[in-house]
Write a protein that holds these residues in place. Structure first.
Motif, PDB file in Angstrom:
ATOM      1  N   ALA A   1       0.831  -1.208   0.000  1.00 12.66           N
ATOM      2  CA  ALA A   1       0.000   0.000   0.000  1.00 12.66           C
ATOM      3  C   ALA A   1       0.865   1.258   0.000  1.00 12.66           C
ATOM      4  CB  ALA A   1      -0.941  -0.007   1.208  1.00 12.66           C
TER       5      ALA A   1
ATOM      6  N   SER B   1       3.831   1.651  -0.998  1.00  8.90           N
ATOM      7  CA  SER B   1       4.586   1.820  -2.238  1.00  8.90           C
ATOM      8  C   SER B   1       3.706   2.499  -3.280  1.00  8.90           C
ATOM      9  CB  SER B   1       5.113   0.490  -2.757  1.00  8.90           C
ATOM     10  OG  SER B   1       4.085  -0.236  -3.377  1.00  8.90           O
ATOM     11  N   HIS B   2       2.422   2.448  -3.071  1.00  6.71           N
ATOM     12  CA  HIS B   2       1.552   3.132  -4.014  1.00  6.71           C
ATOM     13  C   HIS B   2       1.143   4.523  -3.571  1.00  6.71           C
ATOM     14  CE1 HIS B   2      -2.057   4.080  -6.338  1.00  6.71           C
ATOM     15  NE2 HIS B   2      -1.321   3.576  -7.289  1.00  6.71           N
ATOM     16  N   ASP B   3       0.881   4.689  -2.281  1.00  5.84           N
ATOM     17  CA  ASP B   3       0.358   5.978  -1.826  1.00  5.84           C
ATOM     18  C   ASP B   3       0.541   6.100  -0.313  1.00  5.84           C
ATOM     19  OD1 ASP B   3      -1.189   8.138  -1.017  1.00  5.84           O
ATOM     20  OD2 ASP B   3      -2.836   7.706  -2.386  1.00  5.84           O
TER      21      ASP B   3
ATOM     22  N   ASP C   1       0.386   8.788   1.829  1.00  7.08           N
ATOM     23  CA  ASP C   1      -0.575   9.559   2.612  1.00  7.08           C
ATOM     24  C   ASP C   1      -1.835   8.751   2.876  1.00  7.08           C
ATOM     25  OD1 ASP C   1       0.977  11.718   2.976  1.00  7.08           O
ATOM     26  OD2 ASP C   1      -0.104  13.063   1.627  1.00  7.08           O
ATOM     27  N   THR C   2      -2.361   8.140   1.806  1.00  5.37           N
ATOM     28  CA  THR C   2      -3.597   7.392   1.985  1.00  5.37           C
ATOM     29  C   THR C   2      -3.366   6.197   2.908  1.00  5.37           C
ATOM     30  OG1 THR C   2      -4.323   8.128  -0.172  1.00  5.37           O
ATOM     31  CG2 THR C   2      -5.492   6.275   0.768  1.00  5.37           C
ATOM     32  N   SER C   3      -2.199   5.579   2.810  1.00  4.90           N
ATOM     33  CA  SER C   3      -1.903   4.465   3.718  1.00  4.90           C
ATOM     34  C   SER C   3      -1.941   4.939   5.167  1.00  4.90           C
ATOM     35  CB  SER C   3      -0.533   3.870   3.421  1.00  4.90           C
ATOM     36  OG  SER C   3      -0.455   3.456   2.080  1.00  4.90           O
ATOM     37  N   SER C   4      -1.408   6.140   5.407  1.00  8.89           N
ATOM     38  CA  SER C   4      -1.407   6.614   6.789  1.00  8.89           C
ATOM     39  C   SER C   4      -2.834   6.895   7.257  1.00  8.89           C
ATOM     40  CB  SER C   4      -0.516   7.847   6.944  1.00  8.89           C
ATOM     41  OG  SER C   4      -1.113   8.962   6.321  1.00  8.89           O
ATOM     42  N   LEU C   5      -3.715   7.249   6.320  1.00 11.26           N
ATOM     43  CA  LEU C   5      -5.127   7.438   6.680  1.00 11.26           C
ATOM     44  C   LEU C   5      -5.805   6.110   6.986  1.00 11.26           C
ATOM     45  CD1 LEU C   5      -6.286  10.107   4.068  1.00 11.26           C
ATOM     46  CD2 LEU C   5      -5.834  10.450   6.492  1.00 11.26           C
ATOM     47  N   MET C   6      -5.156   5.008   6.589  1.00 11.48           N
ATOM     48  CA  MET C   6      -5.668   3.676   6.900  1.00 11.48           C
ATOM     49  C   MET C   6      -5.024   3.166   8.192  1.00 11.48           C
ATOM     50  SD  MET C   6      -7.606   3.057   4.305  1.00 11.48           S
ATOM     51  CE  MET C   6      -7.947   4.771   4.033  1.00 11.48           C
ATOM     52  N   SER C   7      -4.444   4.070   8.959  1.00 15.24           N
ATOM     53  CA  SER C   7      -3.777   3.758  10.231  1.00 15.24           C
ATOM     54  C   SER C   7      -2.514   2.927  10.066  1.00 15.24           C
ATOM     55  CB  SER C   7      -4.725   3.083  11.235  1.00 15.24           C
ATOM     56  OG  SER C   7      -4.966   1.756  10.903  1.00 15.24           O
ATOM     57  N   VAL C   8      -1.907   2.990   8.869  1.00 15.98           N
ATOM     58  CA  VAL C   8      -0.609   2.341   8.692  1.00 15.98           C
ATOM     59  C   VAL C   8       0.471   3.300   9.200  1.00 15.98           C
ATOM     60  CG1 VAL C   8       1.069   1.528   6.997  1.00 15.98           C
ATOM     61  CG2 VAL C   8      -1.363   0.994   6.705  1.00 15.98           C
TER      62      VAL C   8
END
Ligand SMILES: Nc1ncnc2c1ncn2[C@@H]1O[C@H](COP(=O)(O)OP(=O)(O)OP(=O)(O)O)[C@@H](O)[C@H]1O
Ligand SMILES: [Mg+2]
Lengths: 239, 297
Positions: free
Chosen positions: B173, B175-177, B179-186
């Motif tokens: 995730a 590797s693709h994006d 910011d959005t991964s961090s919004l997924m609590s990564v």
């Protein structure tokens, strides 16, 4: 539930959000509308912890969250579905949803929520092992909302969920948002479709050039001259 | 060339190729996530071998335990490199990280010269590895099959990690994006650290096996295999893990076959790798498995 007080955001030299104060009370749908570039997305990004140059205070459930990292904010129950869907095109629908519930450890609860999003968006279930990038625009939008729900947020922030959707689907998304709220999730909604948003919102804020220009209950704003003129297409001095 | 010699060359090709593949994985994982060519990776390869050398020298533990310790400690070192040299530059233009990578690479090499000394050290090779047998009409040392088999197992493990676990999902995730991964609590920084740790541990395993094959180690030993592994990663499609594996095997095999079939050109085996790089960059810059993912907007 969420309280922003005198929030300012700078992008380099650009002062994008200027002294914004907003409140979202539990169980409500609050909407934030405004023209392109008004600073709506910037406010949500600030609340989510994605922008660095932010001053003022942001509190969620009575505790300050400004300065926390995005993943810690999600863990407190505040999830954003970002503008432009931002699903992971190379990951399957199932994997996209799994990312939504990434930090949860309650397996049973996650399974329940998966059931729930498939009930809200039956089409996703049929496409569960398809890469997200192969979904239609509308399906991607549903996936983005479903994915955000998988974190079981207390407050769900949606940035233009109706972007690029046909009128029928837009209507459907607004109905689903209402359902989500009725099932207990508070909603902060950004919309270009001011009419749709204000119709379902308990309270609304109108943002102009980074400032709150107007606020009030959804129905009231819907009836106000200023909002009608600027955002609802009545042809009176549209800027 | 007799069949026996041919078979011998195939084994050598697989063996060399699997080492390139192990190291290439580290380049490709970091590139996939940070779009950064981690020049220090070839030095991490070298540090892995020295780590084993010193742990063995000081503690005389069972060999397998020495190996595990060396790989783990090198992994920690890789995480440290990311922490001090790359993370502070995460928001800076990409060229800054690239320069930092070159800087850290020179730093490690020169620190190595000071601390380890420039004179090559004899690498401790347990007798088991050098033991050889007659297979048909060729001699085969244990090391010839240990390297590919063990590398294969490591790659299998890595594949499981990336495609079957939550951490792997997060890696794919971000590797693709990011910011959005961090919004997924990564926890993006955490996953990047894990990526560097895993990639560096694999490089250490590669460096140690390299040293078992060529048991003289020196602070610059990583340079050539590092560049070859990087070329292998580009050949397979940088950013793609299966690509790095295939690219590594292919490059190792090509190199060995070049030497076997055209012994007069064997002096050019390194130049040959660069030729491969130039050809790929001209003919298919995305490599064998690399592809651009079209996004719907
Ligand atoms: N990363 C950035 N760097 C510099 N300026 C930015 C950045 N992001 C946004 N801006 C600027 O900040 C202002 C507010 O942008 P924002 O995206 O918040 O608007 P918006 O209200 O969400 O608009 P839209 O309805 O078009 O999505 C704009 O003038 C924009 O150009
Ligand atoms: Mg916006």
């Amino acid at each position: 539930m969420l309280q922003l007080t005198d929030v300012n955001v700078h992008y380099g030299g650009i002062h994008a959000v200027k002294g914004v104060t907003m409140h979202v009370s539990p169980g409500s749908i609050v909407t934030l509308i405004g023209a392109n570039g008004a600073g709506k997305s910037t406010i949500l990004r600030a609340v989510s912890g994605l922008v660095r140059q932010c001053t003022g205070s942001i509190a969620f459930l009575g505790r300050p969250i400004l300065g926390l990292r995005p993943h810690d904010i999600v863990k407190r129950g505040l999830t954003m579905s970002p503008e432009g869907r931002r699903i992971f095109p190379n990951l399957t629908v199932k994997e996209n949803l799994a990312l939504g519930s990434y930090s949860r450890t309650d397996r049973a609860g996650v399974a329940d929520d998966e059931e729930r999003v498939f009930r809200l968006f039956p089409r996703l279930k049929e496409r569960i092992s398809q890469p997200g990038g192969t979904l239609s625009g509308g399906e991607q939008q549903m996936l983005a909302v479903a994915r955000a729900l998988m974190s079981r947020p207390k407050l769900l922030m949606l940035d233009e969920p109706s972007l690029g959707l046909a009128p029928v689907l837009t209507q459907e998304i607004f109905e689903i948002i209402t359902t989500i709220r009725n099932e207990g999730t508070t909603i902060l909604l950004i919309e270009q479709n001011a009419f749709g948003a204000l119709s379902i919102a308990d309270y609304g804020y109108v943002l102009e050039n980074g400032r709150i220009a107007l606020e009030g209950p959804g129905k009231e704003l819907l009836g106000s001259q200023a909002v009608q003129g600027a955002y609802l297409g009545a042809r009176v001095g549209v800027v | 060339m007799t069949w026996a010699v041919f078979a011998q060359n195939i084994v050598n090709g697989i063996s060399l190729g699997s080492l390139y593949a192990l190291v290439a994985i580290g380049y490709t994982m970091v590139y996939g996530i940070l779009r950064l060519i981690n020049f220090a990776h070839s030095d991490v390869f070298m540090l892995g071998a020295y780590m084993l050398f010193y742990i063995d020298f000081m503690f005389r533990l069972p060999w397998w335990l020495t190996f595990v310790l060396a790989a783990v400690l090198t992994g920690v070192l890789g995480i440290t490199i990311e922490r001090v040299a790359y993370r502070p530059l995460r928001q800076a233009p990409r060229i800054s990280s690239l320069i930092s990578a070159i800087g850290i690479s020179f730093f490690i090499q020169n620190l190595g010269l000071v601390v380890f000394g420039g004179r090559p050290k004899p690498f401790p090779v347990p007798q088991f590895f050098s033991q050889s047998y007659m297979v048909g009409s060729v001699y085969m040392a244990n090391i010839s099959w240990v390297v590919p088999v063990f590398s294969g197992l490591l790659m299998l493990g890595l594949t499981m990690l990336v495609y079957r676990t939550k951490v792997g999902l997060a890696m794919r995730a971000i590797s693709h994006d990011m910011d959005t991964s961090s919004l997924m609590s990564v926890n993006v920084d955490g996953i990047i650290a894990i990526t560097f740790g895993v990639g560096s541990a694999l490089a250490a395993a590669g460096g140690i096996m390299w040293a078992l094959k060529y048991p003289q180690i020196n602070p610059l030993m990583g340079t050539v295999p590092g560049i070859k592994a990087f070329i292998a990663a580009v050949l397979g499609g940088i950013g793609s893990i299966p690509g790095a594996m295939i690219g590594g095997m292919l490059l190792g095999m090509l190199e060995i076959m070049l030497v076997a079939l055209m012994p007069t050109l064997s002096g050019f085996r390194d130049a040959f790798a660069y030729l491969v790089l130039i050809v790929i960059l001209l003919a298919r810059p995305t490599g064998l498995l690399g592809r651009e993912f079209r996004e719907k907007v």
